[in-house]
Write an enzyme that holds these catalytic residues in place. Structure first.
Site, short mmCIF file in Angstrom:
data_model
loop_
_atom_site.label_atom_id
_atom_site.label_comp_id
_atom_site.label_asym_id
_atom_site.label_seq_id
_atom_site.Cartn_x
_atom_site.Cartn_y
_atom_site.Cartn_z
N GLU A 108 -12.23 6.86 4.63
CA GLU A 108 -11.62 8.13 4.23
C GLU A 108 -11.92 8.46 2.77
O GLU A 108 -12.25 9.60 2.44
CB GLU A 108 -10.09 8.09 4.45
N HIS B 291 -13.09 2.59 1.38
CA HIS B 291 -12.62 2.87 2.74
C HIS B 291 -13.31 4.13 3.25
O HIS B 291 -13.73 4.98 2.47
CB HIS B 291 -11.11 3.07 2.76
N CYS C 176 -5.78 5.73 1.01
CA CYS C 176 -6.59 6.80 1.61
C CYS C 176 -5.78 8.08 1.81
O CYS C 176 -6.29 9.18 1.60
CB CYS C 176 -7.16 6.33 2.94
N CYS D 137 -4.58 4.31 5.30
CA CYS D 137 -3.70 3.46 4.51
C CYS D 137 -3.10 4.31 3.38
O CYS D 137 -3.55 5.43 3.15
CB CYS D 137 -4.47 2.26 3.96
#
Length: 198
Positions: free
Chosen positions: A87, A85, A118, A115
């Site tokens: 992040e 992801h 993250c 999320c």
């Protein structure tokens, strides 16, 4: 009558969540936050003209000076890695650059609310703040999500990190609704379409 030690165990968590650090209490979204989010939006939007567009981008800046440390976009499909992801990638790259597992003194901006994975990564990295654009609910209209707000993850953690947003929500949401992104969503395994519609 409840023994005092049992009462203390019940009250202590409530006190912990109710008390904010002075730095966290002073923290507010500013015009500078909006400018940084706008820059991140443009950085992420560049992917919309590529073969693998993504709506998720993140950047990390020094909390006081604003100096850019690192930025990245989601690379789950490109790297065949579900943890890639935006992040998480940005934190990994920033830590590698600093040769440190800690990012105390830094703020992360994300085009979408992090999320739980993250946000947990941001907490473990000891980021000061996380500022997000679109919400998990906005993203969930287009792709699968774990619907636990970033603020909730931060609230339950032993580490502290101020979570603020949404910032420029409507603009960041356009990353999800762009025609090229909508086309890409249809091929993602995390698409909101059911398997029989594929």
């Amino acid at each position: 009558m409840m023994p005092i030690f049992r009462l203390f165990r019940l009250v202590t968590p409530m006190l912990k969540f109710a008390m904010a650090s002075p730095a966290a209490a002073r923290s507010r979204v500013t015009r500078l936050d909006e400018e940084r989010m706008l820059g991140l939006y443009h950085f992420t939007a560049r992917t919309l003209g590529t073969a693998r567009p993504v709506p998720f981008g993140a950047l990390i800046v020094h909390s006081k000076s604003g100096r850019l440390l690192m930025r990245a976009t989601n690379a789950v499909m490109r790297q065949s890695d579900p943890s890639s992801h935006a992040e998480v990638r940005t934190v990994r790259l920033a830590c590698k650059k600093l040769k440190s597992p800690r990012l105390t003194g830094y703020t992360m901006y994300s085009t979408c609310e992090p999320c739980p994975m993250c946000m947990a990564n941001a907490l473990w990295a000891r980021l000061d703040r996380v500022v997000f654009g679109a919400t998990i609910a906005d993203a969930n209209k287009h792709c699968l999500q774990i619907r636990i707000p970033a603020k909730e993850v931060a609230r339950r953690a032993d580490m502290s990190c101020k979570v603020e947003g949404p910032v420029l929500r409507e603009l960041c949401t356009t990353l999800f609704t762009h025609p090229n992104m909508q086309k890409a969503f249809r091929s993602w395994s995390t698409s909101k379409r059911s398997p029989d519609q594929r």
